[in-house]
Design an enzyme around this catalytic site. Structure first.
Site, PDB file in Angstrom:
ATOM      1  N   ASP A   1     -11.045   1.056  -3.674  1.00 24.55           N
ATOM      2  CA  ASP A   1      -9.595   0.901  -3.511  1.00 24.55           C
ATOM      3  C   ASP A   1      -9.266   1.369  -2.107  1.00 24.55           C
ATOM      4  O   ASP A   1      -8.590   2.371  -1.903  1.00 24.55           O
ATOM      5  CB  ASP A   1      -8.835   1.705  -4.572  1.00 24.55           C
ATOM      6  CG  ASP A   1      -7.359   1.304  -4.674  1.00 24.55           C
ATOM      7  OD1 ASP A   1      -6.921   0.435  -3.883  1.00 24.55           O
ATOM      8  OD2 ASP A   1      -6.646   1.864  -5.528  1.00 24.55           O
TER       9      ASP A   1
ATOM     10  N   HIS B   1      -0.543  -9.666  -4.042  1.00 25.29           N
ATOM     11  CA  HIS B   1      -1.389  -8.770  -4.831  1.00 25.29           C
ATOM     12  C   HIS B   1      -2.073  -9.516  -5.978  1.00 25.29           C
ATOM     13  O   HIS B   1      -2.134  -9.030  -7.108  1.00 25.29           O
ATOM     14  CB  HIS B   1      -0.548  -7.611  -5.373  1.00 25.29           C
ATOM     15  CG  HIS B   1      -1.319  -6.366  -5.682  1.00 25.29           C
ATOM     16  ND1 HIS B   1      -2.326  -6.323  -6.623  1.00 25.29           N
ATOM     17  CD2 HIS B   1      -1.232  -5.114  -5.169  1.00 25.29           C
ATOM     18  CE1 HIS B   1      -2.810  -5.085  -6.690  1.00 25.29           C
ATOM     19  NE2 HIS B   1      -2.163  -4.329  -5.817  1.00 25.29           N
TER      20      HIS B   1
ATOM     21  N   GLU C   1      -6.207  -7.799  -0.366  1.00 22.53           N
ATOM     22  CA  GLU C   1      -4.821  -7.857   0.098  1.00 22.53           C
ATOM     23  C   GLU C   1      -4.764  -7.696   1.618  1.00 22.53           C
ATOM     24  O   GLU C   1      -4.906  -6.582   2.129  1.00 22.53           O
ATOM     25  CB  GLU C   1      -4.005  -6.748  -0.562  1.00 22.53           C
ATOM     26  CG  GLU C   1      -4.097  -6.698  -2.079  1.00 22.53           C
ATOM     27  CD  GLU C   1      -3.837  -5.301  -2.606  1.00 22.53           C
ATOM     28  OE1 GLU C   1      -2.719  -4.779  -2.406  1.00 22.53           O
ATOM     29  OE2 GLU C   1      -4.763  -4.700  -3.212  1.00 22.53           O
TER      30      GLU C   1
ATOM     31  N   HIS D   1       3.596   0.154  -2.670  1.00 23.65           N
ATOM     32  CA  HIS D   1       3.962  -1.265  -2.795  1.00 23.65           C
ATOM     33  C   HIS D   1       5.470  -1.499  -2.841  1.00 23.65           C
ATOM     34  O   HIS D   1       5.966  -2.313  -3.618  1.00 23.65           O
ATOM     35  CB  HIS D   1       3.295  -1.877  -4.021  1.00 23.65           C
ATOM     36  CG  HIS D   1       1.807  -1.959  -3.946  1.00 23.65           C
ATOM     37  ND1 HIS D   1       1.128  -2.093  -2.754  1.00 23.65           N
ATOM     38  CD2 HIS D   1       0.852  -1.922  -4.922  1.00 23.65           C
ATOM     39  CE1 HIS D   1      -0.177  -2.135  -2.994  1.00 23.65           C
ATOM     40  NE2 HIS D   1      -0.370  -2.030  -4.287  1.00 23.65           N
TER      41      HIS D   1
ATOM     42  N   TYR E   1      -4.847 -10.799  -8.447  1.00 22.63           N
ATOM     43  CA  TYR E   1      -6.115 -10.331  -9.013  1.00 22.63           C
ATOM     44  C   TYR E   1      -6.944 -11.566  -9.354  1.00 22.63           C
ATOM     45  O   TYR E   1      -6.476 -12.440 -10.094  1.00 22.63           O
ATOM     46  CB  TYR E   1      -5.900  -9.565 -10.311  1.00 22.63           C
ATOM     47  CG  TYR E   1      -5.337  -8.182 -10.210  1.00 22.63           C
ATOM     48  CD1 TYR E   1      -6.095  -7.070 -10.592  1.00 22.63           C
ATOM     49  CD2 TYR E   1      -4.033  -7.967  -9.786  1.00 22.63           C
ATOM     50  CE1 TYR E   1      -5.567  -5.789 -10.557  1.00 22.63           C
ATOM     51  CE2 TYR E   1      -3.495  -6.695  -9.743  1.00 22.63           C
ATOM     52  CZ  TYR E   1      -4.269  -5.601 -10.126  1.00 22.63           C
ATOM     53  OH  TYR E   1      -3.730  -4.343 -10.088  1.00 22.63           O
TER      54      TYR E   1
ATOM     55  N   GLN F   1      -7.089  -4.667   2.024  1.00 25.58           N
ATOM     56  CA  GLN F   1      -7.363  -3.710   0.951  1.00 25.58           C
ATOM     57  C   GLN F   1      -8.219  -4.393  -0.106  1.00 25.58           C
ATOM     58  O   GLN F   1      -7.847  -5.434  -0.646  1.00 25.58           O
ATOM     59  CB  GLN F   1      -6.052  -3.231   0.329  1.00 25.58           C
ATOM     60  CG  GLN F   1      -6.218  -2.150  -0.724  1.00 25.58           C
ATOM     61  CD  GLN F   1      -6.291  -0.743  -0.156  1.00 25.58           C
ATOM     62  OE1 GLN F   1      -6.156  -0.551   1.058  1.00 25.58           O
ATOM     63  NE2 GLN F   1      -6.483   0.248  -1.013  1.00 25.58           N
TER      64      GLN F   1
ATOM     65  N   ASN G   1       0.824  -1.197   0.000  1.00 27.95           N
ATOM     66  CA  ASN G   1       0.000   0.000   0.000  1.00 27.95           C
ATOM     67  C   ASN G   1       0.871   1.265   0.000  1.00 27.95           C
ATOM     68  O   ASN G   1       2.046   1.214  -0.326  1.00 27.95           O
ATOM     69  CB  ASN G   1      -1.017   0.013   1.144  1.00 27.95           C
ATOM     70  CG  ASN G   1      -2.372   0.530   0.691  1.00 27.95           C
ATOM     71  OD1 ASN G   1      -2.477   1.599   0.110  1.00 27.95           O
ATOM     72  ND2 ASN G   1      -3.421  -0.236   0.960  1.00 27.95           N
ATOM     73  N   ARG G   2       0.271   2.397   0.372  1.00 25.79           N
ATOM     74  CA  ARG G   2       0.884   3.708   0.143  1.00 25.79           C
ATOM     75  C   ARG G   2       1.484   4.306   1.415  1.00 25.79           C
ATOM     76  O   ARG G   2       0.956   4.112   2.511  1.00 25.79           O
ATOM     77  CB  ARG G   2      -0.159   4.675  -0.430  1.00 25.79           C
ATOM     78  CG  ARG G   2      -0.641   4.258  -1.805  1.00 25.79           C
ATOM     79  CD  ARG G   2      -1.874   5.040  -2.260  1.00 25.79           C
ATOM     80  NE  ARG G   2      -2.217   4.679  -3.645  1.00 25.79           N
ATOM     81  CZ  ARG G   2      -2.990   3.656  -3.979  1.00 25.79           C
ATOM     82  NH1 ARG G   2      -3.511   2.862  -3.037  1.00 25.79           N
ATOM     83  NH2 ARG G   2      -3.240   3.386  -5.255  1.00 25.79           N
TER      84      ARG G   2
END
Length: 352
Positions: A252, A182, A317, A108, A184, A290, A82-83
């Site tokens: 998100d 991560h 996540e 990330h 998908y 997340q 994440n950020r």
């Protein structure tokens, strides 16, 4: 039939090193293909209610695509999932500047985070599982992080159609550490994911501001499009007029999980694809998860003979909260010398 693991070439890196693809198969015929490049889950073949396998994971055919704009498909994420706002934080009185790779923020682990590294690999088989042990030495200054960290990640495909991922790390200097995967998913193996029915065991989420950095305290999900405490299709409320959905172009966001105890291994989210009957449960020891609804996928992204169009895949996540190094009110992500970072997550598949 016993679980097995085999190894095959997956291409060369620009410096000539070779990446490998490891194929894990269990007694039910479920198949997981994982590379030691970025620990990426390349393929995940899971049966539907009629026993028909489909690859339910977004991915690419070769190394080159994963070294490009990979969307982090199936990747190990580190040092920090994440950020982190502006790529900066202060730890023990020292300020650190990380790689900035998402607008003005760090995302990330940076442009050359764990998802782009070639990991050392070792395989194992047990009577009930097949596994892959990946190790990586992240040296001091890697993407701006303090201290050298030794990281081990163990993938294990079990007989109950569960792909378990165990993360371990130690460091010689205090550093943030927040590892995740991560992947998908599209449980139908095609089309969009808006008809998938999602449950998240969270009474609260962390609202964000510009750049998707959390602002303020966690907020209740009740009465918002973020209330997945009972099953809703991903698409049911995704296009509602809502400031938070507008900031993320959809979902998100980090959800604050309801935990029976700290570090309890529990179901954080459950997804049902009604047509195929495939069910995914995401289990985790982490305090947050997340949820990302594939809002930035588009028809220019392709791999494995597919086009990964808008909202064709979702991510769940498990992790600590975004920007925790700058938020003393959030659960700490600091790993100190003499401590061990350890957390486990799992993707468990069944049918409805």
């Amino acid at each position: 039939m016993q679980a097995t693991i085999t190894e095959s070439p997956f291409g060369k890196l620009p410096d000539g090193r070779e990446a490998h693809l490891y194929t894990l198969t269990n007694a039910n015929g479920m198949i997981a293909k994982i590379s030691n490049l970025g620990g990426v889950i390349v393929e995940l073949h899971v049966p539907d209610r009629d026993g028909v396998l489909a690859d339910v994971c977004h991915g690419y055919d070769n190394v080159d695509a994963y070294l490009g704009e990979s969307q982090y498909f199936g990747a190990l994420i580190g040092r920090y999932g994440n950020r982190i706002a502006n790529g900066r934080f202060t730890l023990d009185g020292v300020s650190y500047q990380l790689d900035v790779n998402d607008g003005v923020n760090h995302l990330h682990g940076g442009a050359d985070g764990f998802h782009r590294q070639l990991w050392e690999a070792e395989t194992f088989e047990t009577p009930k599982s097949a596994g892959l042990i990946l190790t990586y030495l992240s040296i001091a200054g890697d993407q701006g992080y303090p201290g050298t960290a030794e990281v081990t990640v163990i993938y294990e495909l079990r007989e109950n159609n569960e792909l378990r991922i165990a993360f371990h790390a130690v460091a010689d200097k205090a550093t943030p550490m927040n590892l995740t995967n991560h992947a998908y998913f599209n449980l139908a193996g095609k089309g969009d994911i808006l008809g998938h029915e999602l449950t998240i065991t969270a009474d609260a989420y962390t609202p964000v501001g510009p750049g998707l950095i959390p602002v303020g305290a966690p907020a209740p999900v009740a009465g918002t499009p973020f209330d997945f405490r009972t099953p809703h299709t991903i698409g049911a409320r995704i296009d509602q007029k809502d400031d938070q959905l507008a900031l993320g172009s959809g979902y998100d966001h980090n959800f604050v999980l309801n935990k029976s105890a700290e570090k309890a291994m529990e179901v954080a989210a459950r997804v049902v694809e009604p047509v195929s009957g495939r069910v995914l449960e995401v289990l985790s020891q982490e305090p947050g998860i997340q949820f990302y609804s594939g809002n930035f996928l588009n028809d220019t992204i392709s791999g494995k003979g597919r086009i990964y169009s808008y909202r064709s895949g979702f991510c769940l996540e498990p992790q600590h909260f975004p920007d925790s190094p700058n938020r003393p009110d959030f659960p700490s992500t600091v790993l100190r010398p003499g401590e061990e970072y350890a957390t486990v997550m799992a993707y468990r598949f069944s049918v409805a």
